[in-house]
Design a protein around this motif. Sequence first.
Motif, PDB file in Angstrom:
ATOM      1  N   GLN A   2       1.069  -1.221   0.028  1.00 45.96           N
ATOM      2  CA  GLN A   2      -0.035   0.100  -0.060  1.00 45.96           C
ATOM      3  C   GLN A   2       0.809   1.240   0.157  1.00 45.96           C
ATOM      4  O   GLN A   2       2.162   1.266   0.517  1.00 45.96           O
ATOM      5  CB  GLN A   2      -0.855   0.005   1.293  1.00 45.96           C
ATOM      6  N   ARG A   3       0.282   2.345  -0.489  1.00 43.04           N
ATOM      7  CA  ARG A   3       1.005   3.492  -0.560  1.00 43.04           C
ATOM      8  C   ARG A   3       0.775   4.228   0.844  1.00 43.04           C
ATOM      9  O   ARG A   3      -0.253   4.313   1.014  1.00 43.04           O
ATOM     10  CB  ARG A   3       0.895   4.504  -1.820  1.00 43.04           C
ATOM     11  N   GLY A   4       1.883   4.773   1.554  1.00 47.02           N
ATOM     12  CA  GLY A   4       1.896   5.329   2.803  1.00 47.02           C
ATOM     13  C   GLY A   4       1.437   6.802   2.640  1.00 47.02           C
ATOM     14  O   GLY A   4       1.647   7.304   1.480  1.00 47.02           O
ATOM     15  N   THR A   5       1.053   7.391   3.608  1.00 45.29           N
ATOM     16  CA  THR A   5       0.678   8.831   3.606  1.00 45.29           C
ATOM     17  C   THR A   5       1.741   9.753   3.171  1.00 45.29           C
ATOM     18  O   THR A   5       1.444  10.735   2.491  1.00 45.29           O
ATOM     19  CB  THR A   5       0.392   9.046   5.236  1.00 45.29           C
ATOM     20  N   PHE A   6       2.705   9.225   3.505  1.00 42.17           N
ATOM     21  CA  PHE A   6       4.168  10.200   3.291  1.00 42.17           C
ATOM     22  C   PHE A   6       4.723   9.771   1.960  1.00 42.17           C
ATOM     23  O   PHE A   6       5.907  10.266   1.483  1.00 42.17           O
ATOM     24  CB  PHE A   6       5.268  10.168   4.436  1.00 42.17           C
ATOM     25  N   GLY A   7       4.146   8.799   1.095  1.00 42.05           N
ATOM     26  CA  GLY A   7       4.927   8.648  -0.299  1.00 42.05           C
ATOM     27  C   GLY A   7       5.601   7.477  -0.110  1.00 42.05           C
ATOM     28  O   GLY A   7       6.237   7.042  -1.331  1.00 42.05           O
ATOM     29  N   PHE A   8       5.910   6.869   0.598  1.00 36.43           N
ATOM     30  CA  PHE A   8       6.741   5.553   0.791  1.00 36.43           C
ATOM     31  C   PHE A   8       5.684   4.499   0.833  1.00 36.43           C
ATOM     32  O   PHE A   8       4.544   4.514   1.211  1.00 36.43           O
ATOM     33  CB  PHE A   8       7.816   5.560   1.683  1.00 36.43           C
ATOM     34  N   HIS A   9       6.373   3.206   0.433  1.00 34.36           N
ATOM     35  CA  HIS A   9       5.538   2.109   0.273  1.00 34.36           C
ATOM     36  C   HIS A   9       5.460   1.181   1.778  1.00 34.36           C
ATOM     37  O   HIS A   9       6.683   1.234   2.207  1.00 34.36           O
ATOM     38  CB  HIS A   9       6.051   1.201  -0.715  1.00 34.36           C
ATOM     39  N   ILE A  10       4.497   0.897   2.012  1.00 39.94           N
ATOM     40  CA  ILE A  10       4.138   0.073   3.437  1.00 39.94           C
ATOM     41  C   ILE A  10       3.798  -1.419   2.785  1.00 39.94           C
ATOM     42  O   ILE A  10       2.844  -1.755   2.299  1.00 39.94           O
ATOM     43  CB  ILE A  10       3.157   0.556   4.220  1.00 39.94           C
ATOM     44  N   PRO A  11       4.868  -2.388   3.259  1.00 38.43           N
ATOM     45  CA  PRO A  11       4.438  -3.652   3.130  1.00 38.43           C
ATOM     46  C   PRO A  11       3.252  -4.095   3.740  1.00 38.43           C
ATOM     47  O   PRO A  11       2.997  -3.814   4.703  1.00 38.43           O
ATOM     48  CB  PRO A  11       5.739  -4.333   3.237  1.00 38.43           C
ATOM     49  N   SER A  12       2.581  -4.825   2.936  1.00 36.24           N
ATOM     50  CA  SER A  12       1.334  -5.766   3.730  1.00 36.24           C
ATOM     51  C   SER A  12       1.797  -6.437   4.458  1.00 36.24           C
ATOM     52  O   SER A  12       2.334  -7.438   4.184  1.00 36.24           O
ATOM     53  CB  SER A  12       0.469  -6.177   2.411  1.00 36.24           C
ATOM     54  N   MET A  13       1.452  -6.390   5.696  1.00 37.98           N
ATOM     55  CA  MET A  13       1.765  -7.230   6.951  1.00 37.98           C
ATOM     56  C   MET A  13       1.011  -6.919   8.127  1.00 37.98           C
ATOM     57  O   MET A  13       0.375  -6.091   8.351  1.00 37.98           O
ATOM     58  CB  MET A  13       3.279  -7.363   7.242  1.00 37.98           C
ATOM     59  N   ASN A  14       0.976  -8.019   8.957  1.00 34.08           N
ATOM     60  CA  ASN A  14       0.334  -7.656  10.213  1.00 34.08           C
ATOM     61  C   ASN A  14       1.246  -7.057  11.074  1.00 34.08           C
ATOM     62  O   ASN A  14       2.384  -6.847  11.058  1.00 34.08           O
ATOM     63  CB  ASN A  14      -0.169  -9.118  10.915  1.00 34.08           C
ATOM     64  N   ALA A  15       0.576  -6.191  12.039  1.00 36.88           N
ATOM     65  CA  ALA A  15       1.335  -5.443  12.896  1.00 36.88           C
ATOM     66  C   ALA A  15       2.222  -6.123  13.945  1.00 36.88           C
ATOM     67  O   ALA A  15       3.378  -5.555  14.515  1.00 36.88           O
ATOM     68  CB  ALA A  15       0.427  -4.487  13.725  1.00 36.88           C
ATOM     69  N   GLU A  16       1.855  -7.337  14.260  1.00 39.07           N
ATOM     70  CA  GLU A  16       2.521  -8.392  14.985  1.00 39.07           C
ATOM     71  C   GLU A  16       4.036  -8.465  14.525  1.00 39.07           C
ATOM     72  O   GLU A  16       5.002  -8.460  15.118  1.00 39.07           O
ATOM     73  CB  GLU A  16       1.972  -9.566  15.578  1.00 39.07           C
ATOM     74  N   ARG A  17       3.812  -8.682  13.001  1.00 37.29           N
ATOM     75  CA  ARG A  17       5.383  -8.885  12.370  1.00 37.29           C
ATOM     76  C   ARG A  17       6.001  -7.675  12.593  1.00 37.29           C
ATOM     77  O   ARG A  17       7.329  -7.865  12.598  1.00 37.29           O
ATOM     78  CB  ARG A  17       5.294  -9.331  10.994  1.00 37.29           C
ATOM     79  N   LEU A  18       5.444  -6.689  12.240  1.00 36.81           N
ATOM     80  CA  LEU A  18       6.089  -5.340  12.124  1.00 36.81           C
ATOM     81  C   LEU A  18       7.112  -5.068  13.530  1.00 36.81           C
ATOM     82  O   LEU A  18       8.208  -4.790  13.486  1.00 36.81           O
ATOM     83  CB  LEU A  18       5.292  -4.145  11.632  1.00 36.81           C
ATOM     84  N   HIS A  19       5.871  -5.349  14.452  1.00 38.81           N
ATOM     85  CA  HIS A  19       6.595  -5.191  15.946  1.00 38.81           C
ATOM     86  C   HIS A  19       7.803  -6.025  16.073  1.00 38.81           C
ATOM     87  O   HIS A  19       8.733  -5.563  16.782  1.00 38.81           O
ATOM     88  CB  HIS A  19       5.387  -5.688  16.842  1.00 38.81           C
ATOM     89  N   ARG A  20       7.640  -7.363  15.623  1.00 39.38           N
ATOM     90  CA  ARG A  20       8.751  -8.186  15.708  1.00 39.38           C
ATOM     91  C   ARG A  20       9.913  -7.694  15.053  1.00 39.38           C
ATOM     92  O   ARG A  20      11.076  -7.791  15.644  1.00 39.38           O
ATOM     93  CB  ARG A  20       8.505  -9.564  15.343  1.00 39.38           C
ATOM     94  N   ILE A  21      10.075  -7.423  14.020  1.00 41.26           N
ATOM     95  CA  ILE A  21      11.151  -6.689  12.982  1.00 41.26           C
ATOM     96  C   ILE A  21      11.644  -5.702  13.859  1.00 41.26           C
ATOM     97  O   ILE A  21      13.007  -5.522  13.980  1.00 41.26           O
ATOM     98  CB  ILE A  21      10.685  -6.506  11.621  1.00 41.26           C
ATOM     99  N   LEU A  22      10.905  -4.718  14.241  1.00 40.68           N
ATOM    100  CA  LEU A  22      11.383  -3.420  14.625  1.00 40.68           C
ATOM    101  C   LEU A  22      12.107  -3.912  15.956  1.00 40.68           C
ATOM    102  O   LEU A  22      12.965  -3.276  16.338  1.00 40.68           O
ATOM    103  CB  LEU A  22      10.487  -2.348  14.863  1.00 40.68           C
ATOM    104  N   ALA A  23      11.430  -4.678  16.868  1.00 44.76           N
ATOM    105  CA  ALA A  23      12.180  -4.887  18.120  1.00 44.76           C
ATOM    106  C   ALA A  23      13.539  -5.441  17.991  1.00 44.76           C
ATOM    107  O   ALA A  23      14.458  -5.340  18.722  1.00 44.76           O
ATOM    108  CB  ALA A  23      10.950  -6.037  18.956  1.00 44.76           C
ATOM    109  N   ASP A  24      13.396  -6.616  17.038  1.00 46.75           N
ATOM    110  CA  ASP A  24      14.898  -7.161  16.701  1.00 46.75           C
ATOM    111  C   ASP A  24      15.985  -6.127  16.281  1.00 46.75           C
ATOM    112  O   ASP A  24      17.074  -6.112  16.618  1.00 46.75           O
ATOM    113  CB  ASP A  24      14.638  -8.254  15.606  1.00 46.75           C
ATOM    114  N   VAL A  25      15.573  -5.304  15.357  1.00 43.82           N
ATOM    115  CA  VAL A  25      16.707  -4.142  14.896  1.00 43.82           C
ATOM    116  C   VAL A  25      16.944  -3.356  16.244  1.00 43.82           C
ATOM    117  O   VAL A  25      17.896  -2.957  16.517  1.00 43.82           O
ATOM    118  CB  VAL A  25      15.851  -3.303  13.856  1.00 43.82           C
TER     119      VAL A  25
END
Length: 187
Positions: A2-25
């Motif tokens: 999906q296209r994000g509000t600020f013009g970048f692409h946001i991958p289609s995924m669930n919030a739990e996966r994004l949370h896991r990725i960002l927590a690992d980073v």
Amino acid sequence: MQRGTFGFHIPSMNAERLHRILADVSNELTSMGLVGRVELLRASLQNMVNQPQQPQFQQEVSQQRQELNDILSDAGSDSFAPSWRQVLDELGISPMLGLELQEAIEEAFTQNEITPSKALESINELASQLKAMQDGLAKTLAGFEYLEVGQEELEAGQCEVGYLIPRAVILESLHGLQRSLLSGTSS
């Protein structure tokens, strides 16, 4: 995606996966002490620029570069799954992690060997970006916690299988994918 509000692409995924990725980073940044180490390099380089006749500052810069090279060459984020790496790429985080950050630091020095003040400008920019990323991750993770969004966890014996299909293959829609699969072609 999906296209994000600020013009970048946001991958289609669930919030739990994004949370896991960002927590690992975030855990990687913290465990490596990366922001602090880059700040130490920046400060030593600043001292070297201000007092070029002092060999101790040159030695500090050399030692800190080597330490950063050592820890960045073993960054766990470099071995994330391709789908996770795509998320990091699309969020603009990849250049501040692992081998990409290591290359950016080394490039700052190799392109400016004769003019340490130019190398300092590059390192200042990297340090600022890294600190801003760390702050952004902390705020995002705090938001996930506040909203009680869990982290994706795989149970023992489970695995994740993912695949990426180029947009051109699916003709920008699932109907395009269906047509491609039924016709046996990719366009």
